[in-house]
Design an enzyme around this catalytic site. Structure first.
Site, short mmCIF file in Angstrom:
data_model
loop_
_atom_site.label_atom_id
_atom_site.label_comp_id
_atom_site.label_asym_id
_atom_site.label_seq_id
_atom_site.Cartn_x
_atom_site.Cartn_y
_atom_site.Cartn_z
N THR A 162 -26.23 -4.67 0.94
CA THR A 162 -26.70 -3.24 0.55
C THR A 162 -27.75 -2.84 -0.15
O THR A 162 -27.29 -3.46 -1.31
CB THR A 162 -25.16 -2.22 1.27
OG1 THR A 162 -25.81 -1.25 1.01
CG2 THR A 162 -24.95 -2.36 -0.03
N THR A 163 -28.48 -2.31 0.14
CA THR A 163 -30.02 -1.56 -1.10
C THR A 163 -28.90 -0.67 -1.46
O THR A 163 -28.00 -0.34 -1.82
CB THR A 163 -30.66 -0.76 0.10
OG1 THR A 163 -31.76 -1.14 0.51
CG2 THR A 163 -31.97 -0.63 -2.14
N HIS B 145 -9.75 10.13 -8.37
CA HIS B 145 -9.46 12.19 -8.19
C HIS B 145 -9.10 12.28 -10.25
O HIS B 145 -8.39 13.39 -10.34
CB HIS B 145 -8.46 13.05 -7.76
CG HIS B 145 -9.66 13.11 -5.82
ND1 HIS B 145 -9.72 13.90 -6.08
CD2 HIS B 145 -8.92 11.96 -5.30
CE1 HIS B 145 -10.27 13.52 -4.35
NE2 HIS B 145 -9.89 12.57 -3.85
N THR C 276 -14.70 7.11 -9.11
CA THR C 276 -15.75 7.17 -7.88
C THR C 276 -17.07 8.07 -9.16
O THR C 276 -16.48 8.97 -10.21
CB THR C 276 -15.78 8.38 -7.19
OG1 THR C 276 -16.52 8.56 -6.30
CG2 THR C 276 -15.31 9.36 -7.60
N SER D 98 -4.91 13.29 -4.02
CA SER D 98 -5.99 14.76 -3.98
C SER D 98 -5.52 15.89 -2.52
O SER D 98 -6.65 16.94 -2.97
CB SER D 98 -7.50 14.00 -3.55
OG SER D 98 -7.37 14.06 -1.77
N THR E 69 -6.73 13.99 8.08
CA THR E 69 -7.08 14.21 6.24
C THR E 69 -5.89 14.53 5.77
O THR E 69 -4.52 13.74 5.08
CB THR E 69 -7.34 15.89 6.02
OG1 THR E 69 -8.95 14.93 6.96
CG2 THR E 69 -7.98 15.30 4.51
N LYS F 281 -17.68 12.20 -8.32
CA LYS F 281 -16.45 13.68 -8.37
C LYS F 281 -16.54 14.38 -9.46
O LYS F 281 -17.13 15.17 -9.97
CB LYS F 281 -15.08 13.50 -7.33
CG LYS F 281 -15.01 12.93 -5.82
CD LYS F 281 -13.63 12.76 -5.24
CE LYS F 281 -14.84 12.07 -3.63
NZ LYS F 281 -12.83 11.64 -3.39
N SER G 134 0.89 -1.71 0.30
CA SER G 134 0.37 0.11 -0.03
C SER G 134 0.84 1.09 0.50
O SER G 134 1.55 1.51 0.72
CB SER G 134 -0.58 -0.47 1.44
OG SER G 134 -1.81 1.39 0.83
C1 LIG Z 1 -13.18 10.83 -2.21
C2 LIG Z 1 -12.59 9.07 -2.51
C3 LIG Z 1 -12.51 8.32 -2.34
C4 LIG Z 1 -13.95 7.80 -1.62
O1 LIG Z 1 -15.33 7.96 -3.12
P1 LIG Z 1 -16.83 8.25 -2.57
O2 LIG Z 1 -16.99 8.35 -3.70
O3 LIG Z 1 -16.65 9.72 -1.75
O4 LIG Z 1 -16.90 7.16 -1.50
C5 LIG Z 1 -11.57 7.64 -2.38
N1 LIG Z 1 -10.84 7.30 -2.97
C6 LIG Z 1 -9.99 8.94 -2.65
C7 LIG Z 1 -8.62 8.82 -2.78
C8 LIG Z 1 -10.82 9.51 -2.45
O5 LIG Z 1 -10.23 10.80 -2.21
#
Ligand SMILES: *Cc1c(COP(=O)(O)O)cnc(C)c1O
Length: 403
Positions: free
Chosen positions: A276-277, A216, A244, A188, A362, A247, A136
């Site tokens: 989960t739904t 990102h 995702t 990010s 963070t 974003k 990792s």
């Molecule tokens: C925001 C983020 C996620 C999670 O994505 P979500 O769709 O917001 O839950 C995963 N990995 C990284 C690097 C992120 O910044």
């Protein structure tokens, strides 16, 4: 034990450290992004949002909104079940096909968020492959750290963006053990980008799977917005692409794209997928419209990069300490949690500008910052207002100027 006292003591500690989080009560207005209404203490004020991850303004794309309306009217509010028990809507199927196609993979799998995609996929793979070793990157997002931890597999942490360190770790391990290398493309908080090709070289040398979080980057990099791996011409070498829909694509939801077998494996064994739904059909329809639109929207990607470069240049010219970033993310170093919060408060209270302070955990202590995310919708005039406000505040709070 007095439970309430325990909770409030812990919260006091957090407040004293300057790391206590206060959420801004915002009302976004479709068509007016990045403007929004901010509410505090019974007052309403218009603000310009400078810290959203709706990087391309897809949250207000009329195609996306129309698709959501149509699906909502057509299918109703919720999905009605888990994917296995009546909750697979046709929009989920179409969206998975679109995402597989975007990443040139055999299959894709949807999750309720990017967080759940990382957590579920990594915990499932790490747990179910006997003797699996997980490598990792030191800066990986919490969702991957938790997925790895939850898998209870052995974990090695390699130095951030350092393929040589990864090689050193892998060389010492059993060549026959199953291995997964877990990393991101765009990080990010700093806006730096992984040497994806070189990391993949190491993965291939040791016959490891590669797991790349392009959260990102999807929508924003590569000729069709498939991410930095597409831009670098190495996407076909990545075992698992993760992204995702929240974003760059402006809606919500997460996904992975990979071989048919790997996707079927996670679909069949991944608890965070199974129990989960599924996402509402309207959400899947909106995300589908967004992905389709963004794939062809090179003008948006160009404008996005231009806006980020312009803002960096304006800040640098004014002496504001922009941290080195090779992406669309513009981090400005403050270096102290309380001052970071004060600077953010001053932006909001005096200038109607919203930039959330980014503090520990963070980012590392001592690197507290304002993380600014210009979008194609931020104008030159908005940038000039932001830069002038920061210059004022930098003087007021005696913050460190750029060297
Ligand atoms: C925001 C983020 C996620 C999670 O994505 P979500 O769709 O917001 O839950 C995963 N990995 C990284 C690097 C992120 O910044």
């Amino acid at each position: 034990m007095n439970y309430q006292d325990f909770f409030s003591d812990k919260l006091s500690e957090l407040r004293n450290s300057g790391d206590y989080r206060v959420f801004a009560d915002l009302e976004r207005e479709a068509g007016a992004y990045p403007k929004a209404v901010f509410r505090e203490g019974g007052q309403e004020s218009p603000v310009t949002v400078w810290c959203s991850n709706d990087y391309l303004g897809q949250g207000q794309n009329p195609d996306v909104i129309a698709a959501m309306h149509e699906a909502l009217d057509h299918c109703g509010a919720g999905a009605g079940g888990t994917r296995n028990i009546s909750g697979t809507n046709h929009y989920h199927v179409l969206l998975e096909q679109e995402l597989a196609d975007l990443h040139q993979r055999e299959a894709a799998l949807l999750f309720t968020s990017g967080y759940v995609a990382n957590m579920t996929t990594l915990s499932t793979l790490g747990m179910r492959m006997p003797g699996c070793l997980l490598y990792s990157d030191a800066w990986n997002h919490n969702s991957m750290i938790e997925g790895i931890r939850h898998s209870r597999a052995e974990k090695r942490i390699f130095k951030h963006n350092d393929p040589a360190d990864l090689d050193r770790l892998m060389r010492a391990d059993d060549p026959d053990a199953p291995k997964i290398v877990v990393f991101e493309s765009v990080y990010s908080m700093d806006g730096d980008i992984a040497p994806i090709g070189e990391i993949l070289d190491v993965c291939e040398k040791y016959n490891a799977l590669s797991y790349l979080d392009e959260v990102h980057a999807v929508g924003m990099y590569g000729a069709t917005g498939a991410g930095v791996a597409e831009r670098d011409g190495v996407m076909d070498r990545v075992s698992v692409m993760q992204g995702t829909l929240a974003k760059g694509f402006g809606v919500v939801g997460g996904y992975i794209a990979a071989t048919r077998e790997l996707i079927d494996f996670v679909r069949s064994f991944g608890n965070g997928f199974i129990f989960t739904t599924s996402m509402p059909p309207s959400v899947a329809a909106g995300a589908l419209a967004s992905v389709k639109y963004v794939r062809g929207a090179q003008h948006l990607r160009d404008k996005h990069q231009e806006r980020a470069a312009t803002l960096k240049a304006k800040l640098e010219k004014a002496g504001i300490p922009v941290m080195p970033s090779v992406s669309h993310i513009v981090p400005v170093l403050v270096g102290d949690p309380r001052l970071c919060k004060l600077a953010s408060d001053a932006l909001m209270d005096r200038f109607n500008i919203y930039v959330q302070p980014i503090n520990y955990p963070t980012v590392a202590r001592g690197t507290e910052r304002l993380r600014i995310t210009p979008t194609p919708l931020h104008t030159d005039a908005m940038m000039d207002d932001l830069v002038a406000a920061l210059v004022d505040i930098w003087g007021d709070l005696s913050l460190k100027w750029a060297a």
